[in-house]
Enzyme design. Sequence first.
Site, PDB file in Angstrom:
ATOM      1  N   GLU A  62     -11.755  47.943   5.242  1.00  0.00           N
ATOM      2  CA  GLU A  62     -12.371  46.966   6.157  1.00  0.00           C
ATOM      3  C   GLU A  62     -12.920  47.614   7.431  1.00  0.00           C
ATOM      4  O   GLU A  62     -12.197  47.771   8.413  1.00  0.00           O
ATOM      5  CB  GLU A  62     -11.350  45.875   6.539  1.00  0.00           C
ATOM      6  CG  GLU A  62     -11.941  44.814   7.462  1.00  0.00           C
ATOM      7  CD  GLU A  62     -10.966  43.712   7.878  1.00  0.00           C
ATOM      8  OE1 GLU A  62      -9.752  43.840   7.607  1.00  0.00           O
ATOM      9  OE2 GLU A  62     -11.421  42.739   8.485  1.00  0.00           O
ATOM     10  N   LYS A 100     -14.558  45.411   2.594  1.00  0.00           N
ATOM     11  CA  LYS A 100     -14.502  44.171   3.382  1.00  0.00           C
ATOM     12  C   LYS A 100     -15.260  44.394   4.688  1.00  0.00           C
ATOM     13  O   LYS A 100     -14.675  44.801   5.694  1.00  0.00           O
ATOM     14  CB  LYS A 100     -13.038  43.786   3.649  1.00  0.00           C
ATOM     15  CG  LYS A 100     -12.879  42.581   4.571  1.00  0.00           C
ATOM     16  CD  LYS A 100     -11.472  42.025   4.538  1.00  0.00           C
ATOM     17  CE  LYS A 100     -11.295  40.926   5.564  1.00  0.00           C
ATOM     18  NZ  LYS A 100     -10.070  40.158   5.378  1.00  0.00           N
TER      19      LYS A 100
END
Length: 342
Positions: free
Chosen positions: A177, A219
Amino acid sequence: MSTKEIETNAIKMVAAGKGILAADESDGTIKKRFDSINVPSTEENRRSYREMLFTTKGVEDFISGVILFDETLRQSAQDGTPFPTLLAGLGILPGIKVDKGAKPLAGAPGETVTEGLDGLRDRLKEYYGLGARFTKWRGVINIGEGLPTSYAIEANAHALARFAALSQEASLVPIVEPEVLMDGGHSIETCHEASEATFKCVFDELSKQRVLLEGMILKPNMVLSGKDCPSRAGVEEVAEQTLRCLRSAVPEGVPGIAFLSGGQTDEEATAHLNALNATGPHPWELSFSYGRALQAPALKAWVGEASNVPLAQKVLYHRAKCNGSARSGSYSTAMEKEGVAV
Ligand code: 13P
């Protein structure tokens, strides 16, 4: 490491019509969320709030995985069923946030690097034993005067890749992420530039550190105007710029991209995902891994009262369903009328 296991689970995480519920708020973050509804952040309140989310009837139709915080992975429902067992029983993969948060980066005012690598190999082994099948690590990139620096991007990309390699070694699918924050008055073009530089650097590090692309999920943030930008880009432009950025940085071997919501309203986050999927097919599944955009209305409906659990669950179910439709570009704002007003 089981390559087959991580490849199979990565595909499950981005299954058609489904996405991931990020319920991995750290103690500090959940306290902030509870403060907003005047509920004390006690261990029991955190447990019962998460039980409300996970026992929402039918939520498994739209949710493929749930990201948990360390405390939650070890907690149980009121009937004694450990949360990871409860989720697995619904066909939902339990996951775990393993980073220890973004801390100031030495020599780089206004920038951070995420900590948590020391001892990670041992923690991952324990998490797998407790039922986790995927992991998450968030690196934070700030836009500002002269920011981000390549130093901060590289430091965060390096840590993300180290986390990803260790997770795969432990047969856990890493959710990588990199979040370029939407704080500030910058234009969507500035966000595009920072996001592209960041994602390219992340994939460069992932390759250097021998991370298997087929066994990971990206992400990222969407490419958006800054929160305080006087003329914010509309839904179509967000989808177009986000796709352009991803096409230039994300290899096709990655099975799925599950966006964070990052401060977008719940309906904005759904509309953006819908527009992204309306223009397919794309080389990767385009999915969601929302925290606030899935939970915010349910949290407001719940306000810490057991009697509000059925209402809060209805609200969560509705948001999950809307995002499930956005996975195939079949969401429309008319769906919002089926929801329950809070
Ligand atoms: P938001 O969707 O609220 O940005 O949270 C996603 C997440 O997991 C942040 O790390």
